[in-house]
Scaffold this motif. Structure first.
Motif, PDB file in Angstrom:
ATOM      1  N   TRP A  23       8.531   0.362   1.660  1.00 54.43           N
ATOM      2  CA  TRP A  23       8.219  -1.067   1.588  1.00 54.43           C
ATOM      3  C   TRP A  23       8.152  -1.609   0.154  1.00 54.43           C
ATOM      4  CZ3 TRP A  23       3.080  -2.984   0.399  1.00 54.43           C
ATOM      5  CH2 TRP A  23       2.951  -4.367   0.550  1.00 54.43           C
ATOM      6  N   PRO A  24       7.505  -0.929  -0.817  1.00 54.34           N
ATOM      7  CA  PRO A  24       7.477  -1.487  -2.173  1.00 54.34           C
ATOM      8  C   PRO A  24       8.859  -1.660  -2.800  1.00 54.34           C
ATOM      9  CG  PRO A  24       5.778   0.175  -1.923  1.00 54.34           C
ATOM     10  CD  PRO A  24       6.655   0.260  -0.702  1.00 54.34           C
ATOM     11  N   GLY A  25       9.837  -0.934  -2.321  1.00 52.23           N
ATOM     12  CA  GLY A  25      11.192  -1.035  -2.856  1.00 52.23           C
ATOM     13  C   GLY A  25      11.866  -2.370  -2.601  1.00 52.23           C
ATOM     14  N   PHE A  26      11.286  -3.189  -1.750  1.00 55.76           N
ATOM     15  CA  PHE A  26      11.824  -4.527  -1.505  1.00 55.76           C
ATOM     16  C   PHE A  26      11.429  -5.512  -2.611  1.00 55.76           C
ATOM     17  CE2 PHE A  26      12.117  -2.676   2.687  1.00 55.76           C
ATOM     18  CZ  PHE A  26      13.307  -3.191   3.169  1.00 55.76           C
ATOM     19  N   PHE A  27      10.562  -5.066  -3.534  1.00 56.51           N
ATOM     20  CA  PHE A  27      10.004  -5.943  -4.563  1.00 56.51           C
ATOM     21  C   PHE A  27      10.454  -5.516  -5.955  1.00 56.51           C
ATOM     22  CE2 PHE A  27       7.279  -6.177  -0.914  1.00 56.51           C
ATOM     23  CZ  PHE A  27       6.844  -7.488  -0.868  1.00 56.51           C
ATOM     24  N   LEU A  28      10.463  -6.486  -6.868  1.00 52.92           N
ATOM     25  CA  LEU A  28      10.671  -6.188  -8.278  1.00 52.92           C
ATOM     26  C   LEU A  28       9.475  -5.410  -8.806  1.00 52.92           C
ATOM     27  CD1 LEU A  28      11.890  -9.672  -9.615  1.00 52.92           C
ATOM     28  CD2 LEU A  28      13.296  -7.673  -9.068  1.00 52.92           C
ATOM     29  N   GLU A  29       9.638  -4.751  -9.952  1.00 59.65           N
ATOM     30  CA  GLU A  29       8.511  -4.038 -10.578  1.00 59.65           C
ATOM     31  C   GLU A  29       7.334  -4.991 -10.826  1.00 59.65           C
ATOM     32  OE1 GLU A  29       7.900  -0.858 -11.167  1.00 59.65           O
ATOM     33  OE2 GLU A  29       9.857  -0.164 -10.468  1.00 59.65           O
ATOM     34  N   ARG A  30       7.626  -6.142 -11.409  1.00 61.12           N
ATOM     35  CA  ARG A  30       6.606  -7.175 -11.619  1.00 61.12           C
ATOM     36  C   ARG A  30       6.830  -8.222 -10.541  1.00 61.12           C
ATOM     37  NH1 ARG A  30       3.165  -7.199 -15.062  1.00 61.12           N
ATOM     38  NH2 ARG A  30       2.972  -9.440 -15.287  1.00 61.12           N
ATOM     39  N   GLY A  77      -6.376 -14.745  -1.890  1.00 59.32           N
ATOM     40  CA  GLY A  77      -5.750 -14.319  -0.658  1.00 59.32           C
ATOM     41  C   GLY A  77      -6.516 -13.169  -0.039  1.00 59.32           C
ATOM     42  N   LEU A  78      -6.174 -12.841   1.188  1.00 63.18           N
ATOM     43  CA  LEU A  78      -6.774 -11.692   1.874  1.00 63.18           C
ATOM     44  C   LEU A  78      -6.272 -10.390   1.273  1.00 63.18           C
ATOM     45  CD1 LEU A  78      -6.112 -13.118   5.414  1.00 63.18           C
ATOM     46  CD2 LEU A  78      -8.345 -12.967   4.322  1.00 63.18           C
ATOM     47  N   VAL A  79      -5.022 -10.393   0.838  1.00 69.96           N
ATOM     48  CA  VAL A  79      -4.402  -9.256   0.166  1.00 69.96           C
ATOM     49  C   VAL A  79      -3.705  -9.816  -1.063  1.00 69.96           C
ATOM     50  CG1 VAL A  79      -2.611  -7.473   0.326  1.00 69.96           C
ATOM     51  CG2 VAL A  79      -4.059  -7.978   2.317  1.00 69.96           C
ATOM     52  N   TYR A  80      -3.813  -9.097  -2.196  1.00 69.61           N
ATOM     53  CA  TYR A  80      -3.207  -9.558  -3.435  1.00 69.61           C
ATOM     54  C   TYR A  80      -2.701  -8.352  -4.212  1.00 69.61           C
ATOM     55  CZ  TYR A  80      -2.645 -11.837  -7.951  1.00 69.61           C
ATOM     56  OH  TYR A  80      -2.124 -12.322  -9.117  1.00 69.61           O
ATOM     57  N   ALA A  81      -1.443  -8.400  -4.610  1.00 65.67           N
ATOM     58  CA  ALA A  81      -0.868  -7.367  -5.466  1.00 65.67           C
ATOM     59  C   ALA A  81       0.114  -8.045  -6.418  1.00 65.67           C
ATOM     60  CB  ALA A  81      -0.152  -6.308  -4.641  1.00 65.67           C
ATOM     61  N   ASP A  82       0.042  -7.697  -7.694  1.00 66.43           N
ATOM     62  CA  ASP A  82       0.929  -8.333  -8.666  1.00 66.43           C
ATOM     63  C   ASP A  82       1.884  -7.348  -9.352  1.00 66.43           C
ATOM     64  OD1 ASP A  82      -0.755  -7.082 -10.455  1.00 66.43           O
ATOM     65  OD2 ASP A  82      -1.534  -8.926 -11.337  1.00 66.43           O
ATOM     66  N   SER A  83       2.140  -6.219  -8.695  1.00 66.37           N
ATOM     67  CA  SER A  83       3.142  -5.283  -9.202  1.00 66.37           C
ATOM     68  C   SER A  83       3.564  -4.340  -8.077  1.00 66.37           C
ATOM     69  CB  SER A  83       2.586  -4.458 -10.372  1.00 66.37           C
ATOM     70  OG  SER A  83       1.592  -3.557  -9.913  1.00 66.37           O
ATOM     71  N   ARG A  84       4.726  -3.746  -8.251  1.00 66.41           N
ATOM     72  CA  ARG A  84       5.189  -2.762  -7.267  1.00 66.41           C
ATOM     73  C   ARG A  84       4.235  -1.570  -7.242  1.00 66.41           C
ATOM     74  NH1 ARG A  84      10.995  -0.303  -7.963  1.00 66.41           N
ATOM     75  NH2 ARG A  84      11.610  -2.471  -7.693  1.00 66.41           N
ATOM     76  N   ALA A  85       3.671  -1.219  -8.409  1.00 66.00           N
ATOM     77  CA  ALA A  85       2.713  -0.106  -8.463  1.00 66.00           C
ATOM     78  C   ALA A  85       1.499  -0.382  -7.572  1.00 66.00           C
ATOM     79  CB  ALA A  85       2.275   0.140  -9.904  1.00 66.00           C
ATOM     80  N   MET A  86       1.019  -1.630  -7.553  1.00 67.26           N
ATOM     81  CA  MET A  86      -0.106  -1.970  -6.671  1.00 67.26           C
ATOM     82  C   MET A  86       0.293  -1.851  -5.207  1.00 67.26           C
ATOM     83  SD  MET A  86      -2.015  -5.163  -8.579  1.00 67.26           S
ATOM     84  CE  MET A  86      -3.386  -5.208  -7.407  1.00 67.26           C
ATOM     85  N   LEU A  87       1.529  -2.193  -4.878  1.00 63.81           N
ATOM     86  CA  LEU A  87       1.999  -2.050  -3.501  1.00 63.81           C
ATOM     87  C   LEU A  87       2.060  -0.573  -3.111  1.00 63.81           C
ATOM     88  CD1 LEU A  87       4.859  -4.709  -3.493  1.00 63.81           C
ATOM     89  CD2 LEU A  87       2.531  -4.972  -2.639  1.00 63.81           C
ATOM     90  N   LYS A  88       2.517   0.279  -4.030  1.00 63.71           N
ATOM     91  CA  LYS A  88       2.547   1.718  -3.767  1.00 63.71           C
ATOM     92  C   LYS A  88       1.137   2.255  -3.572  1.00 63.71           C
ATOM     93  CE  LYS A  88       6.849   2.694  -6.203  1.00 63.71           C
ATOM     94  NZ  LYS A  88       7.459   3.363  -7.369  1.00 63.71           N
ATOM     95  N   ASP A  89       0.185   1.782  -4.382  1.00 61.99           N
ATOM     96  CA  ASP A  89      -1.214   2.197  -4.223  1.00 61.99           C
ATOM     97  C   ASP A  89      -1.749   1.792  -2.856  1.00 61.99           C
ATOM     98  OD1 ASP A  89      -1.293   3.337  -6.716  1.00 61.99           O
ATOM     99  OD2 ASP A  89      -2.381   1.689  -7.665  1.00 61.99           O
ATOM    100  N   VAL A 128      -0.062   1.461  -0.076  1.00 69.27           N
ATOM    101  CA  VAL A 128       0.492   2.381   0.918  1.00 69.27           C
ATOM    102  C   VAL A 128      -0.224   3.725   0.853  1.00 69.27           C
ATOM    103  CG1 VAL A 128       2.561   3.651   1.628  1.00 69.27           C
ATOM    104  CG2 VAL A 128       2.735   1.224   1.000  1.00 69.27           C
ATOM    105  N   SER A 129      -0.473   4.223  -0.347  1.00 73.87           N
ATOM    106  CA  SER A 129      -1.196   5.491  -0.492  1.00 73.87           C
ATOM    107  C   SER A 129      -2.579   5.404   0.139  1.00 73.87           C
ATOM    108  CB  SER A 129      -1.333   5.871  -1.970  1.00 73.87           C
ATOM    109  OG  SER A 129      -0.081   6.179  -2.509  1.00 73.87           O
ATOM    110  N   ALA A 130      -3.260   4.297  -0.093  1.00 74.25           N
ATOM    111  CA  ALA A 130      -4.591   4.108   0.495  1.00 74.25           C
ATOM    112  C   ALA A 130      -4.512   4.079   2.021  1.00 74.25           C
ATOM    113  CB  ALA A 130      -5.227   2.822  -0.033  1.00 74.25           C
ATOM    114  N   LEU A 131      -3.485   3.425   2.548  1.00 74.62           N
ATOM    115  CA  LEU A 131      -3.307   3.380   4.006  1.00 74.62           C
ATOM    116  C   LEU A 131      -3.115   4.778   4.583  1.00 74.62           C
ATOM    117  CD1 LEU A 131      -0.923   0.331   4.419  1.00 74.62           C
ATOM    118  CD2 LEU A 131      -3.238   0.524   5.312  1.00 74.62           C
ATOM    119  N   ARG A 132      -2.364   5.590   3.880  1.00 71.77           N
ATOM    120  CA  ARG A 132      -2.035   6.921   4.378  1.00 71.77           C
ATOM    121  C   ARG A 132      -3.176   7.921   4.176  1.00 71.77           C
ATOM    122  NH1 ARG A 132       1.979   5.568   7.678  1.00 71.77           N
ATOM    123  NH2 ARG A 132       3.995   5.346   6.678  1.00 71.77           N
TER     124      ARG A 132
END
Length: 151
Positions: free
Chosen positions: A27-34, A52-64, A66-70
């Motif tokens: 999923w994070p691969g659909f986004f730019l790094e920033r 917002g209910l969810v907020y991420a301002d980088s692909r690294a935050m999106l990866k985090d 997913v890691s937290a979900l798993r």
């Protein structure tokens, strides 16, 4: 314009399928790094609230996320099924796409989980479309469970 709309429709279909198929590591691969990914409500948008209910301002935050979900979050296992409408390119290049998400619980119970629209800014990197910004604007402010899986 028709070619762009077709490419946007494919991007949204691939995005939804990635989530629905539980390939969240992709999923994070659909986004730019920033990038910016935010889930909010129509009421918050109408009032000009930035939170917002969810907020991420980088692909690294999106990866985090997913890691937290798993590995860390505890929530009842569930799946989503996205129904995504046709994207509309707005003035200034913004893209708006309606969506509907059905949540399927482990016991088979299905509920309408979320409806709303994606407000996107898209970048074309060497022929590959990526989200620079995806604001998920939910029609309702009510969520009956932890908003765990990305919308």
């Amino acid at each position: 314009m028709a070619e762009l709309q077709a490419r946007l429709a494919v991007l949204n279909a691939d995005y939804a399928r990635c989530i629905d198929d539980d390939r969240l590591e992709e999923w994070p691969g659909f986004f730019l790094e920033r990038c910016l990914y935010k889930i909010t409500t129509a009421d918050n948008v109408a009032k000009g609230y930035e939170a917002g209910l969810v907020y991420a301002d980088s692909r690294a935050m999106l990866k985090d996320r997913v890691s937290a979900l798993r590995e860390a979050n505890v929530y009842e296992r569930q799946r989503y099924r996205h129904i995504v409408g046709l994207p509309a390119v707005r003035d200034g290049g913004a893209v708006e796409t309606p969506f509907l998400v059905v949540r399927i619980m482990r016991d088979g119970k299905m509920d309408l989980f979320a409806t709303g629209r994606y407000l996107d800014r898209i970048s074309d990197l060497n022929g590959s479309l990526k989200f620079e910004e995806r604001i998920v604007v939910c029609d309702s402010s009510r969520f009956d469970t932890l908003l765990a899986i990305p919308l």
